[in-house]
Design a protein around this motif. Structure first.
Motif, PDB file in Angstrom:
ATOM      1  N   ILE A  82       0.709  -1.129  -0.035  1.00 27.64           N
ATOM      2  CA  ILE A  82      -0.172  -0.135  -0.110  1.00 27.64           C
ATOM      3  C   ILE A  82       1.036   1.299  -0.025  1.00 27.64           C
ATOM      4  O   ILE A  82       1.756   1.246   0.975  1.00 27.64           O
ATOM      5  CB  ILE A  82      -0.927   0.137   1.443  1.00 27.64           C
ATOM      6  N   ILE A  83       0.640   2.028  -0.962  1.00 24.32           N
ATOM      7  CA  ILE A  83       1.493   3.236  -0.853  1.00 24.32           C
ATOM      8  C   ILE A  83       0.377   4.475  -0.867  1.00 24.32           C
ATOM      9  O   ILE A  83      -0.673   4.703  -1.850  1.00 24.32           O
ATOM     10  CB  ILE A  83       2.358   3.471  -2.235  1.00 24.32           C
ATOM     11  N   VAL A  84       0.565   5.554  -0.167  1.00 21.90           N
ATOM     12  CA  VAL A  84      -0.171   6.625   0.012  1.00 21.90           C
ATOM     13  C   VAL A  84       0.667   8.168  -0.242  1.00 21.90           C
ATOM     14  O   VAL A  84       1.753   8.110   0.444  1.00 21.90           O
ATOM     15  CB  VAL A  84      -0.891   6.784   1.493  1.00 21.90           C
ATOM     16  N   ASP A  85       0.583   8.427  -1.344  1.00 21.86           N
ATOM     17  CA  ASP A  85       1.401   9.430  -1.984  1.00 21.86           C
ATOM     18  C   ASP A  85       1.036  10.726  -1.586  1.00 21.86           C
ATOM     19  O   ASP A  85      -0.295  10.986  -1.733  1.00 21.86           O
ATOM     20  CB  ASP A  85       1.423   9.282  -3.322  1.00 21.86           C
ATOM     21  N   SER A  86       1.898  11.727  -1.195  1.00 19.69           N
ATOM     22  CA  SER A  86       1.273  13.154  -0.729  1.00 19.69           C
ATOM     23  C   SER A  86       1.358  14.141  -1.742  1.00 19.69           C
ATOM     24  O   SER A  86       1.218  15.372  -1.437  1.00 19.69           O
ATOM     25  CB  SER A  86       2.071  13.619   0.325  1.00 19.69           C
ATOM     26  N   ALA A 145       1.928  -2.702  -6.646  1.00 20.91           N
ATOM     27  CA  ALA A 145       1.505  -1.871  -5.468  1.00 20.91           C
ATOM     28  C   ALA A 145       0.078  -1.074  -5.705  1.00 20.91           C
ATOM     29  O   ALA A 145      -0.494  -0.773  -6.680  1.00 20.91           O
ATOM     30  CB  ALA A 145       2.348  -0.782  -5.056  1.00 20.91           C
ATOM     31  N   LYS A 146      -0.761  -0.954  -4.604  1.00 18.06           N
ATOM     32  CA  LYS A 146      -2.138  -0.372  -4.532  1.00 18.06           C
ATOM     33  C   LYS A 146      -1.672   1.139  -4.115  1.00 18.06           C
ATOM     34  O   LYS A 146      -1.140   1.362  -3.178  1.00 18.06           O
ATOM     35  CB  LYS A 146      -3.187  -0.799  -3.477  1.00 18.06           C
ATOM     36  N   PHE A 147      -2.061   1.990  -5.105  1.00 13.28           N
ATOM     37  CA  PHE A 147      -1.481   3.225  -4.946  1.00 13.28           C
ATOM     38  C   PHE A 147      -2.676   4.306  -4.864  1.00 13.28           C
ATOM     39  O   PHE A 147      -3.773   4.272  -5.432  1.00 13.28           O
ATOM     40  CB  PHE A 147      -0.827   3.955  -6.324  1.00 13.28           C
ATOM     41  N   PHE A 148      -2.406   5.060  -3.843  1.00 14.26           N
ATOM     42  CA  PHE A 148      -3.707   6.095  -3.320  1.00 14.26           C
ATOM     43  C   PHE A 148      -2.815   7.462  -3.179  1.00 14.26           C
ATOM     44  O   PHE A 148      -1.777   7.506  -2.937  1.00 14.26           O
ATOM     45  CB  PHE A 148      -4.122   5.782  -2.116  1.00 14.26           C
ATOM     46  N   VAL A 149      -3.555   8.505  -3.370  1.00 14.63           N
ATOM     47  CA  VAL A 149      -3.307   9.984  -3.194  1.00 14.63           C
ATOM     48  C   VAL A 149      -3.932  10.754  -2.247  1.00 14.63           C
ATOM     49  O   VAL A 149      -5.160  10.672  -2.359  1.00 14.63           O
ATOM     50  CB  VAL A 149      -3.117  10.563  -4.722  1.00 14.63           C
ATOM     51  N   ASN A 150      -3.134  11.336  -1.265  1.00 15.62           N
ATOM     52  CA  ASN A 150      -3.782  12.227  -0.383  1.00 15.62           C
ATOM     53  C   ASN A 150      -2.890  13.366  -0.367  1.00 15.62           C
ATOM     54  O   ASN A 150      -1.974  13.452   0.526  1.00 15.62           O
ATOM     55  CB  ASN A 150      -3.875  11.607   1.045  1.00 15.62           C
ATOM     56  N   SER A 151      -3.209  14.319  -1.195  1.00 15.47           N
ATOM     57  CA  SER A 151      -2.232  15.685  -1.190  1.00 15.47           C
ATOM     58  C   SER A 151      -2.480  16.682  -0.169  1.00 15.47           C
ATOM     59  O   SER A 151      -1.696  17.427  -0.085  1.00 15.47           O
ATOM     60  CB  SER A 151      -2.242  16.265  -2.798  1.00 15.47           C
ATOM     61  N   GLU A 152      -3.699  16.540   0.555  1.00 17.60           N
ATOM     62  CA  GLU A 152      -3.927  17.465   1.665  1.00 17.60           C
ATOM     63  C   GLU A 152      -3.397  16.847   2.746  1.00 17.60           C
ATOM     64  O   GLU A 152      -3.915  16.278   3.417  1.00 17.60           O
ATOM     65  CB  GLU A 152      -5.540  17.629   1.718  1.00 17.60           C
ATOM     66  N   TRP A 153      -1.945  17.376   2.925  1.00 15.57           N
ATOM     67  CA  TRP A 153      -1.024  16.682   4.206  1.00 15.57           C
ATOM     68  C   TRP A 153      -1.535  16.777   5.439  1.00 15.57           C
ATOM     69  O   TRP A 153      -1.800  17.891   5.897  1.00 15.57           O
ATOM     70  CB  TRP A 153       0.501  17.206   4.070  1.00 15.57           C
ATOM     71  N   PRO A 154      -2.188  15.603   6.433  1.00 18.45           N
ATOM     72  CA  PRO A 154      -2.522  15.766   7.350  1.00 18.45           C
ATOM     73  C   PRO A 154      -1.563  15.540   8.410  1.00 18.45           C
ATOM     74  O   PRO A 154      -1.919  15.657   9.656  1.00 18.45           O
ATOM     75  CB  PRO A 154      -3.416  14.554   7.442  1.00 18.45           C
ATOM     76  N   GLY A 155      -0.210  15.379   8.250  1.00 18.24           N
ATOM     77  CA  GLY A 155       0.744  15.026   9.212  1.00 18.24           C
ATOM     78  C   GLY A 155       1.267  13.804   8.936  1.00 18.24           C
ATOM     79  O   GLY A 155       0.508  12.681   8.518  1.00 18.24           O
ATOM     80  N   GLN A 168      -1.351  10.237   8.208  1.00 12.24           N
ATOM     81  CA  GLN A 168      -1.013   9.717   6.784  1.00 12.24           C
ATOM     82  C   GLN A 168      -0.749   8.079   6.799  1.00 12.24           C
ATOM     83  O   GLN A 168      -1.305   7.458   5.958  1.00 12.24           O
ATOM     84  CB  GLN A 168       0.126  10.610   6.051  1.00 12.24           C
ATOM     85  N   LYS A 169      -0.144   7.844   7.939  1.00 13.48           N
ATOM     86  CA  LYS A 169      -0.004   6.426   8.300  1.00 13.48           C
ATOM     87  C   LYS A 169      -1.005   5.666   8.753  1.00 13.48           C
ATOM     88  O   LYS A 169      -1.295   4.551   8.339  1.00 13.48           O
ATOM     89  CB  LYS A 169       1.227   6.076   9.145  1.00 13.48           C
ATOM     90  N   GLN A 170      -2.001   6.212   9.398  1.00  9.05           N
ATOM     91  CA  GLN A 170      -3.256   5.670   9.582  1.00  9.05           C
ATOM     92  C   GLN A 170      -4.328   5.255   8.674  1.00  9.05           C
ATOM     93  O   GLN A 170      -4.706   4.362   8.174  1.00  9.05           O
ATOM     94  CB  GLN A 170      -4.059   6.693  10.613  1.00  9.05           C
ATOM     95  N   LEU A 171      -4.115   6.676   7.578  1.00  8.31           N
ATOM     96  CA  LEU A 171      -4.908   6.121   6.443  1.00  8.31           C
ATOM     97  C   LEU A 171      -4.431   5.410   5.527  1.00  8.31           C
ATOM     98  O   LEU A 171      -4.900   4.403   4.838  1.00  8.31           O
ATOM     99  CB  LEU A 171      -4.733   7.831   5.513  1.00  8.31           C
ATOM    100  N   ALA A 172      -3.133   4.946   5.576  1.00  8.02           N
ATOM    101  CA  ALA A 172      -2.504   3.859   4.745  1.00  8.02           C
ATOM    102  C   ALA A 172      -2.835   2.722   5.378  1.00  8.02           C
ATOM    103  O   ALA A 172      -3.368   1.639   4.345  1.00  8.02           O
ATOM    104  CB  ALA A 172      -1.166   4.297   4.565  1.00  8.02           C
ATOM    105  N   GLN A 173      -2.987   2.532   6.719  1.00  9.68           N
ATOM    106  CA  GLN A 173      -3.399   1.288   7.109  1.00  9.68           C
ATOM    107  C   GLN A 173      -4.926   0.837   7.059  1.00  9.68           C
ATOM    108  O   GLN A 173      -5.270  -0.149   6.957  1.00  9.68           O
ATOM    109  CB  GLN A 173      -3.192   1.377   8.750  1.00  9.68           C
TER     110      GLN A 173
END
Length: 208
Positions: free
Chosen positions: A12-16, A31-41, A45-50
């Motif tokens: 799992i990759i969450v890209d900022s 890999a499963k790729f996700f984008v979260n460009s609104e950086w939450p810290g 961000q790791k919670q989101l990836a999980q």
């Protein structure tokens, strides 16, 4: 979450918001790729990836980190008969100005491998860590996470400025006063403590 493909069932990759072809490279390796460009810290961000995985275990790595062969084998062996109610603290070996340092505070360990259903990262903007519930054992594994952290002094200063700003924002959210100047002094103080007072510079010079 990222690791060598033969070790994991899912990546799992969450890209900022990278612009360097990360998505194409990640998808090439399944890999499963996700984008979260609104950086939450870092913590959130790791919670989101999980939240994107249903796998039993989570191995959390940043983009500038790899695991060595020893640690990979240790994890594979552990997963044959995984312990109950336990998390794993892994060694982190940091690359500083052209060399890995095993001294001066640059070689340390913290929890990176844990059961998905048991816990997650905290909400910290920076210096995030895994929440360890009461009664949970913390175990160790051999081998290292290889952290390619600082290429040179310029790279260190740029990263420190970013972390310093997050550190100040985090203190303010907790009701404590903090300024950008304090953040910069905090970053420089950490550098002087680890690289000068604890003779990290000497270890680097001896490596050449």
């Amino acid at each position: 979450m990222f690791a060598k493909r033969c070790l994991v069932d899912e990546i799992i990759i969450v890209d900022s918001g990278s612009t360097d072809g990360t998505q194409q490279i990640a998808e090439k390796y399944g890999a499963k790729f996700f984008v979260n460009s609104e950086w939450p810290g870092f913590g959130k961000q790791k919670q989101l990836a999980q939240s994107y995985t249903d796998c039993d275990w989570v191995l959390a790595l940043d983009a500038d980190e790899r695991i060595d062969d020893v640690l990979q084998q240790e994890i594979q062996t552990m997963l044959i008969a995984p312990p109950k109610n336990a998390v794993f603290s892994l060694n982190e070996l940091t690359w500083v100005f052209g060399r890995f340092l095993k001294h001066s505070g640059w070689y340390y360990h913290h929890v990176r491998l844990y059961p998905n259903s048991l816990t997650q990262y905290n909400d910290n903007l920076v210096h995030e860590s895994v929440i360890i519930p009461d009664g949970v054992d913390t175990k160790r594994l051999k081998g290292d996470i290889l952290h390619y952290s600082y290429k040179d002094m310029e790279h260190y200063l740029v990263k420190s400025a970013s972390y310093g700003r997050a550190w100040a924002d985090q203190k303010q959210k907790r009701g404590k006063s903090a300024s950008l100047a304090q953040a910069i002094l905090h970053a420089l103080g950490c550098f002087l403590k680890m690289y000068v007072l604890k003779r990290g510079f000497w270890m680097v010079s001896r490596a050449f």
